[in-house]
Design a protein around this motif. Structure first.
Motif, mmCIF file in Angstrom:
data_model
loop_
_atom_site.group_PDB
_atom_site.id
_atom_site.type_symbol
_atom_site.label_atom_id
_atom_site.label_comp_id
_atom_site.label_asym_id
_atom_site.label_seq_id
_atom_site.Cartn_x
_atom_site.Cartn_y
_atom_site.Cartn_z
ATOM 1 N N GLN A 127 3.483 9.945 -3.890
ATOM 2 C CA GLN A 127 4.228 9.193 -2.887
ATOM 3 C C GLN A 127 3.414 8.011 -2.368
ATOM 4 O OE1 GLN A 127 5.588 11.848 0.220
ATOM 5 N NE2 GLN A 127 6.520 13.254 -1.254
ATOM 6 N N GLY A 128 2.125 8.225 -2.155
ATOM 7 C CA GLY A 128 1.268 7.138 -1.700
ATOM 8 C C GLY A 128 1.158 6.023 -2.724
ATOM 9 N N ILE A 129 1.063 6.396 -3.997
ATOM 10 C CA ILE A 129 1.000 5.385 -5.056
ATOM 11 C C ILE A 129 2.300 4.589 -5.113
ATOM 12 C CG2 ILE A 129 1.019 5.116 -7.566
ATOM 13 C CD1 ILE A 129 -1.187 7.162 -7.742
ATOM 14 N N ALA A 130 3.432 5.287 -5.009
ATOM 15 C CA ALA A 130 4.723 4.590 -5.021
ATOM 16 C C ALA A 130 4.821 3.616 -3.850
ATOM 17 C CB ALA A 130 5.858 5.609 -4.976
ATOM 18 N N LEU A 131 4.380 4.047 -2.680
ATOM 19 C CA LEU A 131 4.389 3.165 -1.512
ATOM 20 C C LEU A 131 3.489 1.960 -1.738
ATOM 21 C CD1 LEU A 131 5.046 2.498 1.445
ATOM 22 C CD2 LEU A 131 3.128 3.968 2.107
#
Length: 332
Positions: A127-131
């Protein structure tokens, strides 16, 4: 009434609701191996078992809403982040299976413990990478994604992935401080201090980095007179950080969790300041990405019924399972 703006706020609400609600149960999974004896892990899992699946409702609402309401944004964003999204979904499946099977075995419990931990870590990191990929900007040509397969893999996206993991860990630790007692409570409190420091350092590092990704971001935070309008955000972050550490020092149970949630809310506000009115930085606005107005109105009628129902159900579930979770007692 500008329906595109209304829907932008509804999608943003669904996203932050997911991050806040599912963030702390992902955080419990991140802390799972560090809680000591298996009875402590039972108690920690029982603290989120009644509500974790309801928390993920907001992920479905946010993703489905983006597809239906901003189809152009969905068509551009998804190819850019296919890899982290697939990892996130597989990790969430591992977590879900671990919830159901861990309590049904003794000999194989360690396998489900590790599934719960690894699923939580990978879901949060993905999720952090996508953000991070969305914040750093997505290459668009015409009305299509024009980047490569690995544009999501950058130092900035890895940094946001790490920041979200430690941030979710902080939410999980403060949740356990609020919801448990005895050994689990004391263990979670010990981890809260270093996680709070790491979260604030990560937030500070990412926040300092972001204005240099796009000139528009820099102008909004450091240009005049805009800097005066956004100055309250970092000031509120300092106040929330003070409240977090002060409540931990004083042995409070509820305020650390609320203070940690406020840090996430303020971080989300900061992202909104960077993005608005774009839905895909730096060039695709919410009006360019929106579906026809007739579709927005039709979907809004359904959302006006569905979202209050979800809010009432969620509030009722949290009310029913309020209070401390006692060792040996729980949802399972």
């Amino acid at each position: 009434m500008d329906l595109a703006v209304v829907w932008a706020f509804l999608i943003a609400f669904a996203v932050i609701a997911y991050v806040i609600l599912d963030g702390f149960d992902l955080g419990v999974g991140i802390l799972f191996p560090f809680l000591g004896r298996h009875e402590n892990r039972d108690t920690a899992m029982n603290s989120v078992a009644p509500i974790w699946d309801g928390n993920e409702t907001w992920l479905v609402l946010g993703g489905g809403g983006l597809f239906a309401v901003f189809p152009l944004a969905y068509a551009i964003i998804m190819p850019a982040i296919y890899a982290p999204i697939i990892v996130m979904l597989l990790a969430l499946i591992f977590r879900g299976v671990a919830f159901e099977y861990r309590f049904k075995t003794v000999r194989g419990r360690f396998l489900w413990d590790w599934s719960f931990f690894i699923g939580s870590i990978f879901a949060a990191f993905a999720q952090g990478i996508a953000l991070g990929t969305l914040v750093q900007g997505i290459e668009v040509e015409g009305r299509a994604y024009a980047g490569g397969w690995f544009d999501w893999l950058t130092p900035f996206s890895l940094a946001t992935g790490f920041a979200l993991v430690v941030g979710y860990g902080l939410l999980g630790a403060t949740w356990l401080v609020m919801k448990t007692e005895g050994d689990v409570h004391d263990t979670a409190r010990r981890y809260t201090f270093p996680l709070a420091v790491l979260t604030l350092l990560a937030m500070g590092g990412v926040s300092i980095w972001m204005p240099f990704l796009e000139s528009e971001f820099y102008w909004r935070w450091f240009g005049l007179p805009q800097a005066f309008y956004v100055a309250p955000v970092p000031l509120f972050v300092l106040f929330a950080a003070y409240s977090l550490f002060d409540s931990l020092i004083k042995g409070k149970h509820v305020r650390p969790f609320l203070s940690a949630l406020s840090l996430f809310l303020l971080g989300f506000v900061g992202l909104g300041i960077n993005f608005w009115p774009n839905i895909i930085p730096p060039d695709v606005t919410i009006w360019q990405a929106a579906a026809p107005e007739e579709s927005l109105l039709f979907l809004l009628v359904g959302a006006a019924v569905l979202i209050p129902m979800i809010l009432v159900y969620t509030a009722y579930a949290y009310w029913v399972f309020r209070g401390k979770v006692v060792e040996g007692e729980g949802y399972h």
